[in-house]
Design a protein around this motif. Structure first.
Motif, PDB file in Angstrom:
ATOM      1  N   MET A 138      17.199  29.290  50.201  1.00 28.01           N
ATOM      2  CA  MET A 138      17.244  30.593  50.860  1.00 28.01           C
ATOM      3  C   MET A 138      17.652  30.415  52.309  1.00 28.01           C
ATOM      4  N   VAL A 139      18.551  31.229  52.783  1.00 31.21           N
ATOM      5  CA  VAL A 139      18.945  31.201  54.176  1.00 31.21           C
ATOM      6  C   VAL A 139      17.837  31.797  55.013  1.00 31.21           C
ATOM      7  N   GLU A 140      17.499  31.152  56.118  1.00 33.27           N
ATOM      8  CA  GLU A 140      16.443  31.670  56.965  1.00 33.27           C
ATOM      9  C   GLU A 140      16.801  33.060  57.456  1.00 33.27           C
ATOM     10  N   SER A 141      15.781  33.916  57.578  1.00 38.93           N
ATOM     11  CA  SER A 141      15.989  35.303  57.961  1.00 38.93           C
ATOM     12  C   SER A 141      16.755  35.425  59.266  1.00 38.93           C
ATOM     13  N   GLU A 142      17.832  36.232  59.231  1.00 37.47           N
ATOM     14  CA  GLU A 142      18.598  36.495  60.431  1.00 37.47           C
ATOM     15  C   GLU A 142      18.048  37.705  61.178  1.00 37.47           C
ATOM     16  N   ARG A 143      16.982  38.275  60.638  1.00 33.20           N
ATOM     17  CA  ARG A 143      16.412  39.473  61.246  1.00 33.20           C
ATOM     18  C   ARG A 143      15.504  39.145  62.436  1.00 33.20           C
ATOM     19  N   VAL A 144      15.156  37.876  62.584  1.00 37.36           N
ATOM     20  CA  VAL A 144      14.267  37.455  63.661  1.00 37.36           C
ATOM     21  C   VAL A 144      15.050  36.546  64.602  1.00 37.36           C
ATOM     22  N   PRO A 145      15.034  36.799  65.903  1.00 35.88           N
ATOM     23  CA  PRO A 145      15.769  35.950  66.849  1.00 35.88           C
ATOM     24  C   PRO A 145      15.367  34.488  66.722  1.00 35.88           C
ATOM     25  N   ALA A 146      16.338  33.602  66.845  1.00 37.16           N
ATOM     26  CA  ALA A 146      16.098  32.168  66.651  1.00 37.16           C
ATOM     27  C   ALA A 146      15.054  31.631  67.618  1.00 37.16           C
ATOM     28  N   GLU A 147      15.019  32.183  68.832  1.00 36.60           N
ATOM     29  CA  GLU A 147      14.084  31.639  69.830  1.00 36.60           C
ATOM     30  C   GLU A 147      12.627  31.899  69.458  1.00 36.60           C
ATOM     31  N   ARG A 148      12.357  32.829  68.550  1.00 33.94           N
ATOM     32  CA  ARG A 148      10.979  33.124  68.161  1.00 33.94           C
ATOM     33  C   ARG A 148      10.483  32.171  67.088  1.00 33.94           C
ATOM     34  N   LYS A 149      11.379  31.432  66.436  1.00 37.30           N
ATOM     35  CA  LYS A 149      10.975  30.589  65.326  1.00 37.30           C
ATOM     36  C   LYS A 149      10.286  29.324  65.825  1.00 37.30           C
ATOM     37  N   ARG A 150       9.198  28.994  65.174  1.00 32.09           N
ATOM     38  CA  ARG A 150       8.349  27.890  65.615  1.00 32.09           C
ATOM     39  C   ARG A 150       8.977  26.555  65.263  1.00 32.09           C
ATOM     40  N   ARG A 151       9.021  25.648  66.206  1.00 29.90           N
ATOM     41  CA  ARG A 151       9.551  24.316  65.963  1.00 29.90           C
ATOM     42  C   ARG A 151       8.479  23.242  66.088  1.00 29.90           C
ATOM     43  N   ARG A 152       7.266  23.614  66.489  1.00 31.10           N
ATOM     44  CA  ARG A 152       6.177  22.645  66.617  1.00 31.10           C
ATOM     45  C   ARG A 152       5.409  22.558  65.295  1.00 31.10           C
ATOM     46  N   PRO A 153       4.889  21.381  64.950  1.00 28.67           N
ATOM     47  CA  PRO A 153       4.123  21.241  63.715  1.00 28.67           C
ATOM     48  C   PRO A 153       2.867  22.120  63.735  1.00 28.67           C
ATOM     49  N   THR A 154       2.466  22.583  62.574  1.00 31.76           N
ATOM     50  CA  THR A 154       1.219  23.320  62.442  1.00 31.76           C
ATOM     51  C   THR A 154       0.061  22.335  62.430  1.00 31.76           C
ATOM     52  N   SER A 155      -1.156  22.867  62.299  1.00 27.94           N
ATOM     53  CA  SER A 155      -2.331  21.992  62.267  1.00 27.94           C
ATOM     54  C   SER A 155      -2.324  21.067  61.051  1.00 27.94           C
ATOM     55  N   SER A 156      -1.576  21.445  60.016  1.00 28.59           N
ATOM     56  CA  SER A 156      -1.479  20.590  58.830  1.00 28.59           C
ATOM     57  C   SER A 156      -0.348  19.584  58.953  1.00 28.59           C
ATOM     58  N   GLY A 157       0.381  19.644  60.087  1.00 28.54           N
ATOM     59  CA  GLY A 157       1.403  18.635  60.349  1.00 28.54           C
ATOM     60  C   GLY A 157       2.786  18.968  59.849  1.00 28.54           C
ATOM     61  N   VAL A 158       3.030  20.197  59.451  1.00 30.84           N
ATOM     62  CA  VAL A 158       4.355  20.576  58.964  1.00 30.84           C
ATOM     63  C   VAL A 158       5.027  21.514  59.957  1.00 30.84           C
ATOM     64  N   VAL A 159       6.345  21.499  59.945  1.00 35.78           N
ATOM     65  CA  VAL A 159       7.122  22.414  60.778  1.00 35.78           C
ATOM     66  C   VAL A 159       7.508  23.607  59.919  1.00 35.78           C
ATOM     67  N   LEU A 160       7.158  24.784  60.362  1.00 30.26           N
ATOM     68  CA  LEU A 160       7.416  25.984  59.572  1.00 30.26           C
ATOM     69  C   LEU A 160       8.907  26.261  59.445  1.00 30.26           C
ATOM     70  N   SER A 161       9.264  26.883  58.334  1.00 25.58           N
ATOM     71  CA  SER A 161      10.615  27.384  58.094  1.00 25.58           C
ATOM     72  C   SER A 161      10.479  28.592  57.181  1.00 25.58           C
ATOM     73  N   ALA A 162      11.517  29.382  57.096  1.00 22.11           N
ATOM     74  CA  ALA A 162      11.476  30.536  56.198  1.00 22.11           C
ATOM     75  C   ALA A 162      11.239  30.094  54.758  1.00 22.11           C
ATOM     76  N   ASP A 163      11.901  29.012  54.349  1.00 17.98           N
ATOM     77  CA  ASP A 163      11.719  28.505  52.984  1.00 17.98           C
ATOM     78  C   ASP A 163      10.270  28.107  52.724  1.00 17.98           C
ATOM     79  N   LEU A 164       9.670  27.399  53.664  1.00 21.51           N
ATOM     80  CA  LEU A 164       8.293  26.939  53.497  1.00 21.51           C
ATOM     81  C   LEU A 164       7.333  28.124  53.392  1.00 21.51           C
ATOM     82  N   ILE A 165       7.553  29.130  54.188  1.00 21.60           N
ATOM     83  CA  ILE A 165       6.696  30.321  54.153  1.00 21.60           C
ATOM     84  C   ILE A 165       6.833  31.036  52.812  1.00 21.60           C
TER      85      ILE A 165
END
Length: 242
Positions: free
Chosen positions: A1-28
């Motif tokens: 799945m292509v990550e949502s283009e409806r949300v500005p790129a600068e808002r997307k999280r690039r830091r790992p979560t508490s479980s150690g993963v980096v979020l992406s639209a696919d992961l969500i």
């Protein structure tokens, strides 16, 4: 799945979560799919999704504008699954039947998601590709533009309508499903011939009512499309030969 283009790129999280993963639209979407499959659409909340991801729930909104946006992405994921591996065979009617069964089976793999996905228009890439493919097959068969759209609509609604119905059956408690199946064998099969002559005549076949009607329904529809297709061979009725 292509990550949502409806949300500005600068808002997307690039830091790992508490479980150690980096979020992406696919992961969500993966996590949302697992949650809804396990707990049902009615119990789904972004708070539960955040917990499953090991992230603050607000992190979801860095990828999706709102819950509606996420659920549409989830519905589009199912359409993408249905199209995986599809290849044209050269027989437009057989390919349409394949598309219908693929849509049905994808929804049935996720009956809790099918509750809402079968009645929504995602407007997203997987759906757009599927619709273009189906209508393209009907145009290939020689139908005009408006007729191709109507026939595709009938095909999709047949497949998804049966998916929604059969998904409802799968959501029943096992005891309820057994009771419904048993009713066709016991209550109906034992009805008196004097009052119910037709049911008495077909009593040995009534258990078929407990199964899915998707394949017979698609077969009827595809057979009708073959007969109606421009250029299809139509035999003259006896006595009408010229």
């Amino acid at each position: 799945m292509v990550e949502s283009e409806r949300v500005p790129a600068e808002r997307k999280r690039r830091r790992p979560t508490s479980s150690g993963v980096v979020l992406s639209a696919d992961l969500i979407v993966d996590a949302a799919c697992e949650l809804i499959d396990a707990q049902g659409a009615q119990a789904f909340t972004v708070r539960k999704l955040g917990a499953a991801l090991g992230a603050d729930p607000s992190a979801v909104y860095r990828y999706f504008r709102n819950t509606e946006d996420l659920l549409l992405a989830l519905a589009d994921r199912l359409i993408g699954e249905s199209m995986t591996g599809f290849a044209r065979s050269g027989d437009w009617a057989a390919d349409l039947r394949d598309l219908g069964l693929r849509a049905y089976r994808s929804a049935l793999r996720h009956p809790q998601i099918a509750v809402f996905s079968t009645v929504r228009v995602t407007g997203r890439p997987h759906e757009q590709h599927a619709v273009d493919t189906g209508i393209g097959l009907l145009l290939q068969a020689g139908f005009d533009e408006a007729t191709a759209v109507r026939h595709y609509h009938a095909l999709v609604d047949t497949a998804l309508g049966h998916a929604a119905l059969d998904a409802g059956v799968l959501r029943l408690a096992p005891a309820q499903r057994v009771a419904d199946e048993q009713a066709w064998r016991d209550e109906y099969a034992g009805l008196p011939a004097e009052e119910f002559p037709s049911l008495h005549r077909v009593r040995d076949h009534l258990p078929l009512m407990a199964g899915s009607a998707i394949e017979p329904a698609l077969d009827l529809l595809i057979a009708a499309l073959r007969r109606e297709a421009p250029g299809s061979e139509r035999r003259e009725a006896p006595g009408n030969e010229r």
